[in-house]
Motif scaffolding. Structure first.
Motif, PDB file in Angstrom:
ATOM      1  N   ASP A  27      11.868 -17.638   1.845  1.00  0.00           N
ATOM      2  CA  ASP A  27      10.416 -17.470   1.718  1.00  0.00           C
ATOM      3  C   ASP A  27       9.869 -18.019   0.413  1.00  0.00           C
ATOM      4  N   GLY A  28      10.649 -17.891  -0.663  1.00  0.00           N
ATOM      5  CA  GLY A  28      10.142 -18.270  -1.977  1.00  0.00           C
ATOM      6  C   GLY A  28      10.462 -19.683  -2.409  1.00  0.00           C
ATOM      7  N   GLY A  29      11.365 -20.356  -1.700  1.00  0.00           N
ATOM      8  CA  GLY A  29      11.707 -21.724  -2.049  1.00  0.00           C
ATOM      9  C   GLY A  29      12.720 -21.816  -3.180  1.00  0.00           C
ATOM     10  N   PHE A  30      12.724 -22.952  -3.857  1.00  0.00           N
ATOM     11  CA  PHE A  30      13.719 -23.274  -4.880  1.00  0.00           C
ATOM     12  C   PHE A  30      13.168 -22.980  -6.271  1.00  0.00           C
ATOM     13  N   ALA A  31      14.025 -22.440  -7.131  1.00  0.00           N
ATOM     14  CA  ALA A  31      13.615 -22.031  -8.474  1.00  0.00           C
ATOM     15  C   ALA A  31      14.697 -22.409  -9.476  1.00  0.00           C
ATOM     16  N   LEU A  32      14.303 -22.414 -10.746  1.00  0.00           N
ATOM     17  CA  LEU A  32      15.256 -22.745 -11.804  1.00  0.00           C
ATOM     18  C   LEU A  32      14.784 -22.143 -13.122  1.00  0.00           C
ATOM     19  N   ALA A  33      15.694 -21.451 -13.794  1.00  0.00           N
ATOM     20  CA  ALA A  33      15.502 -21.071 -15.191  1.00  0.00           C
ATOM     21  C   ALA A  33      16.396 -21.987 -16.003  1.00  0.00           C
ATOM     22  N   GLY A  34      15.816 -22.740 -16.922  1.00  0.00           N
ATOM     23  CA  GLY A  34      16.589 -23.755 -17.620  1.00  0.00           C
ATOM     24  C   GLY A  34      16.378 -23.768 -19.116  1.00  0.00           C
ATOM     25  N   SER A  35      17.293 -24.427 -19.811  1.00  0.00           N
ATOM     26  CA  SER A  35      17.226 -24.596 -21.258  1.00  0.00           C
ATOM     27  C   SER A  35      17.690 -26.001 -21.597  1.00  0.00           C
ATOM     28  N   VAL A  36      16.942 -26.655 -22.485  1.00  0.00           N
ATOM     29  CA  VAL A  36      17.268 -28.006 -22.932  1.00  0.00           C
ATOM     30  C   VAL A  36      17.095 -28.066 -24.447  1.00  0.00           C
ATOM     31  N   VAL A  37      18.051 -28.709 -25.134  1.00  0.00           N
ATOM     32  CA  VAL A  37      17.962 -28.896 -26.583  1.00  0.00           C
ATOM     33  C   VAL A  37      18.013 -30.385 -26.885  1.00  0.00           C
ATOM     34  N   GLN A  38      16.955 -30.887 -27.528  1.00  0.00           N
ATOM     35  CA  GLN A  38      16.917 -32.278 -27.971  1.00  0.00           C
ATOM     36  C   GLN A  38      16.384 -32.314 -29.393  1.00  0.00           C
ATOM     37  N   ASN A  39      17.078 -33.061 -30.257  1.00  0.00           N
ATOM     38  CA  ASN A  39      16.694 -33.185 -31.664  1.00  0.00           C
ATOM     39  C   ASN A  39      16.514 -31.827 -32.325  1.00  0.00           C
ATOM     40  N   GLY A  40      17.390 -30.888 -31.966  1.00  0.00           N
ATOM     41  CA  GLY A  40      17.370 -29.573 -32.574  1.00  0.00           C
ATOM     42  C   GLY A  40      16.284 -28.638 -32.057  1.00  0.00           C
ATOM     43  N   GLN A  41      15.520 -29.063 -31.078  1.00  0.00           N
ATOM     44  CA  GLN A  41      14.420 -28.253 -30.548  1.00  0.00           C
ATOM     45  C   GLN A  41      14.762 -27.792 -29.134  1.00  0.00           C
ATOM     46  N   ARG A  42      14.870 -26.471 -28.960  1.00  0.00           N
ATOM     47  CA  ARG A  42      15.211 -25.916 -27.652  1.00  0.00           C
ATOM     48  C   ARG A  42      13.953 -25.536 -26.883  1.00  0.00           C
ATOM     49  N   LEU A  43      13.890 -25.963 -25.633  1.00  0.00           N
ATOM     50  CA  LEU A  43      12.852 -25.550 -24.707  1.00  0.00           C
ATOM     51  C   LEU A  43      13.477 -24.686 -23.619  1.00  0.00           C
ATOM     52  N   VAL A  44      12.820 -23.582 -23.289  1.00  0.00           N
ATOM     53  CA  VAL A  44      13.251 -22.709 -22.200  1.00  0.00           C
ATOM     54  C   VAL A  44      12.133 -22.689 -21.169  1.00  0.00           C
ATOM     55  N   PHE A  45      12.488 -22.851 -19.903  1.00  0.00           N
ATOM     56  CA  PHE A  45      11.455 -22.945 -18.877  1.00  0.00           C
ATOM     57  C   PHE A  45      11.904 -22.268 -17.585  1.00  0.00           C
ATOM     58  N   VAL A  46      10.937 -21.933 -16.764  1.00  0.00           N
ATOM     59  CA  VAL A  46      11.188 -21.381 -15.441  1.00  0.00           C
ATOM     60  C   VAL A  46      10.214 -22.038 -14.468  1.00  0.00           C
ATOM     61  N   LEU A  47      10.752 -22.519 -13.352  1.00  0.00           N
ATOM     62  CA  LEU A  47       9.951 -23.088 -12.268  1.00  0.00           C
ATOM     63  C   LEU A  47      10.327 -22.382 -10.967  1.00  0.00           C
ATOM     64  N   THR A  48       9.346 -22.061 -10.142  1.00  0.00           N
ATOM     65  CA  THR A  48       9.636 -21.397  -8.869  1.00  0.00           C
ATOM     66  C   THR A  48       8.756 -21.977  -7.764  1.00  0.00           C
ATOM     67  N   GLY A  49       9.136 -21.640  -6.527  1.00  0.00           N
ATOM     68  CA  GLY A  49       8.293 -21.975  -5.382  1.00  0.00           C
ATOM     69  C   GLY A  49       8.303 -23.430  -4.980  1.00  0.00           C
ATOM     70  N   LEU A  50       9.366 -24.164  -5.303  1.00  0.00           N
ATOM     71  CA  LEU A  50       9.447 -25.570  -4.925  1.00  0.00           C
ATOM     72  C   LEU A  50      10.074 -25.712  -3.540  1.00  0.00           C
ATOM     73  N   LYS A  51       9.697 -26.769  -2.838  1.00  0.00           N
ATOM     74  CA  LYS A  51      10.046 -26.873  -1.415  1.00  0.00           C
ATOM     75  C   LYS A  51      11.457 -27.393  -1.171  1.00  0.00           C
ATOM     76  N   THR A  52      11.988 -28.180  -2.094  1.00  0.00           N
ATOM     77  CA  THR A  52      13.324 -28.742  -1.909  1.00  0.00           C
ATOM     78  C   THR A  52      14.110 -28.685  -3.220  1.00  0.00           C
ATOM     79  N   ALA A  53      15.420 -28.808  -3.089  1.00  0.00           N
ATOM     80  CA  ALA A  53      16.259 -28.854  -4.290  1.00  0.00           C
ATOM     81  C   ALA A  53      15.952 -30.101  -5.100  1.00  0.00           C
ATOM     82  N   ALA A  54      15.638 -31.207  -4.423  1.00  0.00           N
ATOM     83  CA  ALA A  54      15.316 -32.446  -5.129  1.00  0.00           C
ATOM     84  C   ALA A  54      14.030 -32.302  -5.936  1.00  0.00           C
ATOM     85  N   SER A  55      13.017 -31.652  -5.353  1.00  0.00           N
ATOM     86  CA  SER A  55      11.766 -31.479  -6.091  1.00  0.00           C
ATOM     87  C   SER A  55      11.956 -30.527  -7.265  1.00  0.00           C
ATOM     88  N   ARG A  56      12.842 -29.553  -7.114  1.00  0.00           N
ATOM     89  CA  ARG A  56      13.162 -28.667  -8.233  1.00  0.00           C
ATOM     90  C   ARG A  56      13.717 -29.470  -9.406  1.00  0.00           C
TER      91      ARG A  56
END
Length: 384
Positions: free
Chosen positions: A224-253
């Motif tokens: 019902d809710g689709g594809f989601a991801l909680a992620g973390s990325v570090v580039q040049n010493g700067q970490r970003l944390v993000f969450v995406l939900t409700g996507l229709k396919t794994a590819a779009s996620r």
């Protein structure tokens, strides 16, 4: 006493760059170092966490490992409940641990975080707390402790249950806690693959090997809710944390996560608002030798702003006041909330920059009279 708010506006520039758009139903992106919210789309709307619930399960396992209650070599038995509900017979994501076998905690942890194994999550929960319901009670307690006010856990694996809900903001806060509290153990999230029972599975996080600096956390999927991801990325010493939900396919996620991260690194740069220890504002004091106390942050206060300008930053000092004297130097008084437009960009605690002693009897009497009069006025306003 009532919450007091002091507000100051800071406008970055007049040019407004194009806003980011995403197909995700809910999304949030946070600069981990400052807590700045760089992007927010319905981040407080509820959704089923699916396997992202395993981030909380991991937090409790990390706690048990750090306290010495268990070690990576501790053996836990695979119960019929864990095997049937989350293992091979379930048809869901599994590490395929064998019924009644004994498995090392270190292997179970990899089975849960690399392979998103539901069986591994249940075995860990049962091994640590004696039963999955007892473990879930600890998950709920930990959620309250971390201020995840819109999150309710029902199981350790994230298997579908109508009572199990969270928000993108809560999942991002939990993710940041896990990264900060257990940096060494957190590395398991980024392992590219894991083999168990002669079955080799790659990390289910699509960014781990596709995006430079991606090092966790967990994917999720419900019908019902689709594809989601909680992620973390570090580039040049700067970490970003993000969450995406409700996507229709794994590819779009995968695509939406990659685009969000690339947009953030391209769009924002850090701006220091206050030095560590600098006076941010004042709070009113009741019954003190002084009628106010200066407030400061213990660390530099920085926020990410758009490189091309266009961000309107509004700073609010929020505290329950007036503060009762005496006030000790360094006492936590309130918090600084920085808004980017109407969206939260940063929140950090504020502390008394100096002590305020109790005032003389005449000073306290005067403060009491003023507070009493203010109380009458507030009551009169509430009746209208």
């Amino acid at each position: 006493m009532a919450p007091a708010v002091a507000q100051h506006g800071r406008e970055a520039a007049t040019k407004t760059p194009a806003a980011f758009e995403t197909e995700a139903a809910q999304a949030i992106l946070i600069d981990d170092a400052t807590g700045s919210v760089l992007f927010d789309k319905a981040a407080d709307a509820p959704f089923a966490p699916a396997s992202m619930a395993k981030i909380m399960t991991a937090a409790l396992v990390f706690e048990a490992l750090s306290s010495g209650k268990i070690t990576p070599d501790t053996m836990f038995r695979v119960s019929e409940h864990a095997w049937r509900t989350g293992g091979g017979p379930s048809g869901g994501s599994a590490m395929f641990a064998l019924l009644n076998s004994e498995v090392r905690v270190g292997d179970l942890l990899r089975g849960m975080l690399v392979q998103a194994g539901n069986d591994a999550a249940i075995v860990l929960a049962e091994g640590i707390a004696g039963s999955e319901p007892a473990f879930v009670a600890r998950m709920t307690e930990k959620a309250k402790e971390l201020g995840l006010i819109r999150t309710t856990f029902v199981n350790a694996s994230g298997l579908p249950d109508p009572g199990q809900m969270t928000t993108a903001r809560d999942m991002a806060r939990l993710s940041r806690h896990v990264i900060a509290a257990w940096p060494e153990l957190y590395r398991v999230f980024s392992e590219p693959e894991f083999t168990w029972n002669k079955i080799r599975q790659r990390n289910r996080n699509p960014l781990v090997q596709a995006v430079n600096g991606a090092d966790g956390l967990q994917t999720g999927y419900t019908r019902d809710g689709g594809f989601a991801l909680a992620g973390s990325v570090v580039q040049n010493g700067q970490r970003l944390v993000f969450v995406l939900t409700g996507l229709k396919t794994a590819a779009s996620r995968s695509d939406e996560a990659r685009k969000l991260v690339e947009w953030a690194y391209r769009t924002f740069e850090a701006r220091k608002l206050f030095e560590a220890g600098a006076t941010v504002g004042e709070a009113g004091v009741f019954g003190g030798a002084s009628g106010s106390v200066a407030l400061a942050a213990r660390a530099p206060v920085s926020v990410l702003v758009r490189r091309e300008g266009g961000d309107r930053l509004t700073a609010q000092i929020i505290y329950t006041g007036p503060v009762q004297a005496p006030v000790a130097a360094g006492a936590e008084i309130g918090r600084l909330v920085v808004l980017r437009g109407d969206a939260p960009a940063l929140e950090t605690p504020l502390y008394a920059a100096a002590a305020v002693a109790r005032g003389s009897l005449p000073q306290r009497a005067m403060d009491g009279a003023v507070e009493l009069a203010g109380g009458w006025i507030r009551k009169a306003l509430r009746r209208e």
